[in-house]
Design a protein around this motif. Structure first.
Motif, mmCIF file in Angstrom:
data_model
loop_
_atom_site.group_PDB
_atom_site.id
_atom_site.type_symbol
_atom_site.label_atom_id
_atom_site.label_comp_id
_atom_site.label_asym_id
_atom_site.label_seq_id
_atom_site.Cartn_x
_atom_site.Cartn_y
_atom_site.Cartn_z
ATOM 1 N N GLY A 19 0.813 -1.214 0.000
ATOM 2 C CA GLY A 19 0.000 0.000 0.000
ATOM 3 C C GLY A 19 0.841 1.256 0.000
ATOM 4 N N LEU A 20 0.218 2.348 0.418
ATOM 5 C CA LEU A 20 0.887 3.649 0.450
ATOM 6 C C LEU A 20 0.770 4.307 1.819
ATOM 7 C CD1 LEU A 20 -0.171 5.222 -2.997
ATOM 8 C CD2 LEU A 20 2.047 4.241 -2.396
ATOM 9 N N ALA A 21 0.471 3.531 2.864
ATOM 10 C CA ALA A 21 0.304 4.119 4.198
ATOM 11 C C ALA A 21 0.914 3.234 5.268
ATOM 12 C CB ALA A 21 -1.175 4.359 4.504
ATOM 13 N N GLU A 22 1.565 3.885 6.222
ATOM 14 C CA GLU A 22 2.152 3.229 7.384
ATOM 15 C C GLU A 22 1.203 3.373 8.573
ATOM 16 O OE1 GLU A 22 5.138 1.787 7.713
ATOM 17 O OE2 GLU A 22 6.481 2.585 6.167
ATOM 18 N N ALA A 23 1.615 2.791 9.719
ATOM 19 C CA ALA A 23 0.928 3.062 10.976
ATOM 20 C C ALA A 23 1.172 4.538 11.342
ATOM 21 C CB ALA A 23 1.487 2.158 12.071
ATOM 22 N N PRO A 24 0.229 5.230 11.950
ATOM 23 C CA PRO A 24 -1.051 4.728 12.453
ATOM 24 C C PRO A 24 -2.181 4.724 11.423
ATOM 25 C CG PRO A 24 -0.802 7.005 13.084
ATOM 26 C CD PRO A 24 0.458 6.646 12.345
ATOM 27 N N ASP A 25 -1.919 5.262 10.211
ATOM 28 C CA ASP A 25 -2.988 5.296 9.209
ATOM 29 C C ASP A 25 -3.453 3.887 8.849
ATOM 30 O OD1 ASP A 25 -2.987 8.076 9.085
ATOM 31 O OD2 ASP A 25 -1.407 8.097 7.578
ATOM 32 N N PHE A 26 -2.505 2.944 8.856
ATOM 33 C CA PHE A 26 -2.875 1.547 8.695
ATOM 34 C C PHE A 26 -2.491 0.828 9.981
ATOM 35 C CE2 PHE A 26 -2.498 -2.881 7.565
ATOM 36 C CZ PHE A 26 -3.612 -3.073 6.751
ATOM 37 N N ASP A 27 -3.468 0.192 10.615
ATOM 38 C CA ASP A 27 -3.278 -0.476 11.902
ATOM 39 C C ASP A 27 -2.811 -1.914 11.672
ATOM 40 O OD1 ASP A 27 -3.392 -1.573 14.421
ATOM 41 O OD2 ASP A 27 -5.564 -1.342 14.669
ATOM 42 N N PHE A 28 -1.506 -2.130 11.712
ATOM 43 C CA PHE A 28 -0.975 -3.467 11.433
ATOM 44 C C PHE A 28 -1.337 -4.474 12.508
ATOM 45 C CE2 PHE A 28 1.777 -1.153 8.470
ATOM 46 C CZ PHE A 28 1.663 -1.978 7.363
ATOM 47 N N ASN A 29 -1.320 -4.059 13.761
ATOM 48 C CA ASN A 29 -1.695 -5.004 14.813
ATOM 49 C C ASN A 29 -3.150 -5.434 14.657
ATOM 50 O OD1 ASN A 29 -1.131 -6.386 17.483
ATOM 51 N ND2 ASN A 29 -2.874 -5.102 18.039
ATOM 52 N N GLY A 30 -4.033 -4.485 14.397
ATOM 53 C CA GLY A 30 -5.440 -4.818 14.180
ATOM 54 C C GLY A 30 -5.639 -5.693 12.959
ATOM 55 N N PHE A 31 -4.877 -5.411 11.902
ATOM 56 C CA PHE A 31 -4.917 -6.204 10.668
ATOM 57 C C PHE A 31 -4.541 -7.653 10.952
ATOM 58 C CE2 PHE A 31 -2.082 -7.573 7.078
ATOM 59 C CZ PHE A 31 -3.060 -7.808 6.126
ATOM 60 N N LEU A 32 -3.434 -7.844 11.663
ATOM 61 C CA LEU A 32 -2.985 -9.189 11.992
ATOM 62 C C LEU A 32 -3.994 -9.884 12.915
ATOM 63 C CD1 LEU A 32 0.781 -8.357 12.574
ATOM 64 C CD2 LEU A 32 -0.129 -9.791 10.727
ATOM 65 N N LYS A 33 -4.485 -9.157 13.870
ATOM 66 C CA LYS A 33 -5.457 -9.720 14.814
ATOM 67 C C LYS A 33 -6.687 -10.229 14.084
ATOM 68 C CE LYS A 33 -8.164 -8.466 18.933
ATOM 69 N NZ LYS A 33 -8.504 -7.354 19.868
ATOM 70 N N ASP A 34 -7.189 -9.425 13.123
ATOM 71 C CA ASP A 34 -8.371 -9.813 12.348
ATOM 72 C C ASP A 34 -8.132 -11.104 11.585
ATOM 73 O OD1 ASP A 34 -9.802 -7.643 13.237
ATOM 74 O OD2 ASP A 34 -9.570 -6.465 11.391
ATOM 75 N N ILE A 35 -6.977 -11.205 10.918
ATOM 76 C CA ILE A 35 -6.685 -12.399 10.125
ATOM 77 C C ILE A 35 -6.473 -13.610 11.014
ATOM 78 C CG2 ILE A 35 -4.923 -13.467 8.639
ATOM 79 C CD1 ILE A 35 -4.640 -10.748 7.250
ATOM 80 N N LEU A 36 -5.783 -13.430 12.120
ATOM 81 C CA LEU A 36 -5.482 -14.549 13.006
ATOM 82 C C LEU A 36 -6.729 -15.107 13.679
ATOM 83 C CD1 LEU A 36 -2.180 -13.130 14.499
ATOM 84 C CD2 LEU A 36 -2.397 -15.233 13.152
#
Length: 442
Positions: free
Chosen positions: A421-438
């Motif tokens: 993509g074109l956005a880092e944290a906090p604009d993209f929530d990586f922990n939340g992303f991983l949590k959702d997939i897991l």
């Protein structure tokens, strides 16, 4: 009247000082815009309009105007500081400077694009239509929805989830497909490190090797090893600041020979005394890699023969600088599925469909936390050893790149996740992303 004159004089002084201080930045701005445009058109085959609207539509960079002409692009800012990028077959696109010699020819890599229609990941055919009873596909679909939900902020381009070597989720924004190469930025560092892992596995290199740079022969820098460089523990001076003119921006947008920039820096500390993330170190390693071969052809072929084409990552291309060094810090392109293949090679401990490229000990090496990195860094890979992502397993490690490029490898879940993509944290929530997939994986 005197007050007005003094105010105008003060304003003039401020404007002159501002112009004087910011004029050198125009070199970086026009350089970035030119390079990004040329590479995206040449490698990703995207439109000029999409680059202007998306990739170059960021503060300062959007001030640049870019003219495209066949295999080159030239950018200026308010008509000032023109910077040109040229594209060379097999070597990608290179931002050039006054030292550029159009008659200086470099050999292009000899690649093997083997036709393999077997299913992903070991071939480039259609993915297997496999359903795992233990995977909650509804939860997985919701996780992907969340990753793309706010396109103006999250700016996600692709997400791919691979479980037990099978694709269980995949999504792209409009304009991108499974075949669209995407710039990995610093994910390239992990690719570069893998080349050293292959050489070590073949018994051709020793991570404890010293004396790798002639200029270091007579000073304390001669004690720096490959291990120190791979772990960013060299002790060498480096400023990794992308917000202005710094070591890294001067290297990427001004230098002719990126492999030499870090080599010329003085030692601030003895090896292992400090940890300092440095793109210059990665490009120094690229130069050291070059010195392992008798010819430039052997060097430029090696990443493709030993790794990239060997596992069918045929969309991947690593760009070079003006002197022909691979820009191992930043400039590898590949489509999302090929980035996933790279992660799967590590998930499978260096074994690719029965062929061993590097050993399990190399995986152990790159995932061992480096001292003073607070458990976040290993050997050119990022780690979750100290819980940077609190809702993901501690054994997670990843290749990370600017603007939120990620290849997550989670051995305990038999999982590889790619997000571009074109956005880092906090604009993209990586922990939340991983949590959702897991949540969808047992």
């Amino acid at each position: 009247m005197k007050w007005i004159k003094r105010s105008l004089l003060l304003l003039l002084v401020i404007l002159v000082m501002g112009a004087w201080l910011n004029y050198p930045k125009l070199n970086i701005i026009s350089g970035y815009a030119s390079k990004n445009m040329a590479s995206t058109l040449s490698i990703a085959k995207r439109s000029e309009a999409s680059v202007i609207l998306q990739d170059n539509n960021v503060p300062l960079i959007k001030l640049a105007d870019v003219d495209v002409d066949n295999n080159s692009a030239t950018a200026t800012v308010f008509g000032l500081m023109p910077r040109k990028t040229i594209c060379r077959p097999g070597l990608g696109c290179t931002l050039v400077n006054a030292e550029y010699d159009a008659d200086f020819n470099l050999a292009e890599p000899q690649r093997s694009f083997t036709k393999n229609n077997t299913p992903f990941p070991f071939g480039n055919g259609a993915a297997k239509d496999t359903v795992f009873q233990e995977v909650d596909y509804q939860v997985m679909e919701h996780a992907l929805y969340n990753a793309f939900a706010d396109s103006d902020v999250q700016k996600t381009r692709s997400v791919l989830v691979v479980y037990k070597n099978h694709i269980v989720a995949e999504r792209y924004i409009d304009g991108f497909t499974k075949d669209t190469p995407i710039l990995g930025w610093s994910m390239t560092k992990s690719v570069l490190a893998t080349l050293f892992g292959i050489l070590e596995f073949e018994g051709k290199i020793d991570l404890g090797k010293t004396g790798m740079v002639d200029a270091w022969k007579n000073d304390e820098r001669n004690e720096i090893t490959l291990n120190h460089l791979l772990r960013m523990q060299s002790g060498l001076e480096w400023d990794e600041d992308y917000s202005g003119i710094s070591d890294v921006t001067k290297m990427l947008f001004l230098a002719s020979d990126m492999a030499q920039i870090q080599a010329e820096k003085k030692a601030l500390a003895k090896p292992t005394e400090i940890w300092n993330y440095s793109s210059g170190t990665s490009n120094l390693l690229s130069g050291i890699l070059r010195n392992q071969f008798d010819s430039y052809q052997d060097y430029v072929d090696f990443p493709y023969v030993a790794l990239i084409d060997r596992i069918g990552m045929h969309s991947m291309l690593i760009e070079t600088d003006m002197k022909g060094n691979f820009v191992g810090s930043s400039y590898a392109w590949a489509n999302t599925r090929d980035w996933a293949k790279f992660g799967l090679l590590y998930l499978n401990n260096g074994n690719w469909n029965g062929e061993q490229l590097f050993g399990k000990t190399w995986v152990d090496y790159v995932t061992e936390p480096t001292d003073l990195s607070d458990g976040t860094y290993g050997g050119h890979f990022w780690l979750n050893a100290h819980g940077k992502y609190p809702d993901a397993p501690k054994d997670l490690y990843s290749a990370n790149g600017y603007q939120g490029q990620r290849v997550f490898i989670i051995p305990s879940k038999d999982l590889v996740i790619v997000r571009t993509g074109l956005a880092e944290a906090p604009d993209f929530d990586f922990n939340g992303f991983l949590k959702d997939i897991l949540r969808a994986i047992p």
